[in-house]
Structures are given as structure tokens and as C-alpha cells.
Enzyme design. Structure first.
Site, PDB file in Angstrom:
ATOM      1  N   CYS A  82      -9.126  88.913  47.980  1.00 64.55           N
ATOM      2  CA  CYS A  82      -8.964  89.764  46.796  1.00 64.55           C
ATOM      3  C   CYS A  82      -9.700  89.237  45.563  1.00 64.55           C
ATOM      4  CB  CYS A  82      -7.488  89.999  46.504  1.00 64.55           C
ATOM      5  SG  CYS A  82      -6.545  88.537  46.039  1.00 64.55           S
ATOM      6  N   HIS A 129      -9.254  96.985  46.496  1.00 66.81           N
ATOM      7  CA  HIS A 129      -8.922  95.578  46.692  1.00 66.81           C
ATOM      8  C   HIS A 129      -9.250  95.165  48.120  1.00 66.81           C
ATOM      9  CE1 HIS A 129      -4.723  96.190  48.611  1.00 66.81           C
ATOM     10  NE2 HIS A 129      -5.325  97.363  48.593  1.00 66.81           N
ATOM     11  N   HIS A 186      -2.138  88.489  43.889  1.00 65.29           N
ATOM     12  CA  HIS A 186      -3.069  89.469  44.453  1.00 65.29           C
ATOM     13  C   HIS A 186      -3.675  90.254  43.300  1.00 65.29           C
ATOM     14  CE1 HIS A 186      -4.845  91.934  47.557  1.00 65.29           C
ATOM     15  NE2 HIS A 186      -4.444  93.024  46.919  1.00 65.29           N
TER      16      HIS A 186
END
Length: 166
Positions: free
Chosen positions: A74, A137, A125
Site C-alpha cells: 500500500c 490501494h 494501511h
């Protein structure tokens, strides 16, 4: 002479065709200050370019520690996209959560960073906002860069904040 200047200016204006991907930008002539709001327009245009670059990477496989189109995690996706547009952000999600300025959930714009708590407390994240409900993402669960909705219960429960870096 005035006619020549007008012809040149008209030709320049016509060359910034939106259908060709160009984003018209206000010009500065004679040392004058940029028109009011041009900084905001430039930031918005950059946000859209960041989103377009991230969307072009859809389908790239997830790779833990990945920082290039062979595979991304990510924060590697974010760092790669931002670097391609002249913006340097830290490599780790927790550090990316400290750059730029905090923005509210209702103020998210294209190109903003959205953060979630997933595998560890705090920001663990990150994704790039496509608009105020979607983000792109690199998740590990299905293995490819993709778009998701912030309004899905999974992401709503884990949302910890958003930052504007441009």
C-alpha cells in the site's frame, strides 16, 4: 504587432485541449500575480493526475515491500505515484500519516491520502482517494491494486484519517 501577439496567444490557448489530456493553466504575463484561486486549481489538477496514475496501475499484483509496477504494497504504491509527480513522501504508512495536513472525512478530494487501521493500531494501511467515496490501494487480501469504497462497512470501521500532501 498587437495582431501578432493576439494570434500567438490564441494559438497557445487552443493547444490546451482537455480531450488530449492537457490541463489548461492560467498564464502569468507582465509580472502580474496569478489569478485568484489558481493555486487551488493547480492543486486540484495535480490531485486528478495522481488519481489517473494510480488507476493506471490497477491489476498490478500485491507484493510485500513492493515499490514498483512489478508489485506494490500500500505505501509503496503511494510513494511510487507521488514520486512520479515530483512529490516525495515517506516509504512507510505510519510516516505517510504525518505528512501534509489533516483533512476531515467530508473534505476528501481526489489525490488525498486515506488511512486505515488494519494489521496494527494506528495508521497501518493507506490509499489514494479517487473522490470522496472511492480510493485506490494495494491490498493483500485479493492480491492486486484496485478501487474500493470508503462507505463499505469494513473500511468505515477502520478509517483513521485523511491527509492532503499537495
Amino acid at each position: 504587432m498587437r495582431k501578432l501577439v493576439f494570434v500567438v496567444l490564441a494559438a497557445l490557448a487552443a493547444s490546451a485541449c482537455a480531450s488530449g489530456g492537457g490541463v489548461p493553466r492560467p498564464g502569468v504575463t507582465g509580472g502580474a500575480a496569478p489569478p485568484a484561486g489558481s493555486r487551488e486549481r493547480d492543486a486540484a489538477a495535480l490531485g486528478h493526475r495522481l488519481v489517473a496514475a494510480a488507476l493506471d496501475l490497477r491489476g498490478v499484483p500485491y507484493r510485500n515491500g513492493g515499490i514498483d509496477p512489478k508489485g506494490f504494497d500500500c505505501s509503496g504504491l503511494v510513494a511510487f505515484v507521488f514520486k512520479a509527480h515530483g512529490l516525495t513522501v515517506p516509504r512507510q504508512t505510519s510516516e505517510q500519516f504525518t505528512v501534509g495536513r489533516t483533512i476531515g472525512r467530508d473534505d476528501i478530494q481526489p489525490g488525498d491520502l486515506v488511512f486505515f487501521t488494519t494489521v496494527a493500531p494506528g495508521a497501518s494501511h493507506v490509499g489514494i482517494a479517487v473522490d470522496n467515496d472511492e480510493f485506490v490501494h494495494a491490498p493483500s487480501s485479493r492480491g492486486v491494486v484496485r478501487v474500493e469504497r470508503l462507505t463499505l462497512p469494513y473500511w468505515q470501521r477502520r478509517f483513521v484519517g485523511a491527509r492532503r500532501v499537495r
